[in-house]
Design a protein around this motif. Structure first.
Motif: not given
Length: 243
Positions: A224, A227-235
């Motif tokens: 989890r 996933k959060r770190d990956h989503r932040r990097q995308q944003i």
């Protein structure tokens, strides 16, 4: 003075506890001890603990017979002295009731040693043969609990073996007791030279644990967080925002 008997006989202790040592015999361990020497013999036996305490009500009736109610204090006693006597008798009855109720379900532990020709043997464990922590259990009334112990005896020391046990009932130590026996020398083929030693098994276990750590899958929390770190990097890469 400690109680003494032969292996296979029950010994009675205070509070209704009875202990038995049986099945004392040589055996082949799964792994040899790290300090194993040529000629050492491995011996195992079973310790049985039996709760023969009476019911709490029956124990209290026996207590009242042994300690009949005394007549009310009279004479020139002061009021404070008369009160202290009454409180003392009440406290004795309360302690007797607690002891009777506690004996119905005994918390039994045992300190077990094995001596061979005045030499203290080294205790060993064998989880694959259910030789683990020993006797540390609750024994309800009219029930028996068992535990297996194993010791490594030095060479040529089996002629006179003594099993020394100091039981503890509800955190109260009992007197020491010992069981004597003569163990026959085992056959030479009992201990195979191919049996591994504990230090070899420890190395193998360490290597296996390292492999398991490398192959371990990430936990739910780790996935989890990833996933959060990956989503932040995308944003951050899309909007140029600093999160």
């Amino acid at each position: 003075m400690s109680q003494t008997c032969e292996v296979g006989e029950w010994l009675a202790f205070d509070g209704g506890l009875e202990v038995l040592v049986e099945d004392l015999e040589p055996f082949a361990p799964t792994h040899l001890d790290r300090d194993h020497q040529d000629g050492d013999t491995y011996v195992r036996f079973t310790v049985c603990a039996r709760n023969t305490s009476p019911r709490a009500r029956k124990a209290m009736r026996a207590h009242r017979r042994e300690h009949p109610r005394a007549p009310a204090p009279s004479g020139d006693l002061s009021e404070a002295a008369r009160t202290r006597m009454i409180e003392k008798r009440a406290a004795e009855r309360v302690q007797a009731a607690k002891k009777a109720r506690a004996a119905v379900r005994m918390e039994v532990e045992a300190r077990v040693q094995l001596w061979a020709d005045e030499v203290r043997a080294h205790r060993t464990h064998d989880p694959e043969q259910s030789i683990l922590a020993g006797l540390h259990t609750t024994v309800p009334r009219r029930r028996t609990r068992k535990a297996t112990y194993a010791f490594r005896v030095p060479a040529d020391s089996l002629d006179h073996v003594r099993v020394v046990i100091v039981p503890s009932v509800n955190d109260r130590l009992q007197e020491e007791a010992e069981w004597t026996a003569e163990v026959e020398a085992p056959d030479d083929a009992l201990l195979d030279d191919s049996l591994p030693r504990d230090d070899d098994t420890d190395d193998g276990a360490a290597e296996a644990s390292e492999e398991e750590t490398e192959a371990r899958q990430p936990s739910f929390r780790e996935r989890r967080q990833n996933k959060r770190d990956h989503r932040r990097q995308q944003i951050k890469s899309t909007n140029g925002a600093v999160l």
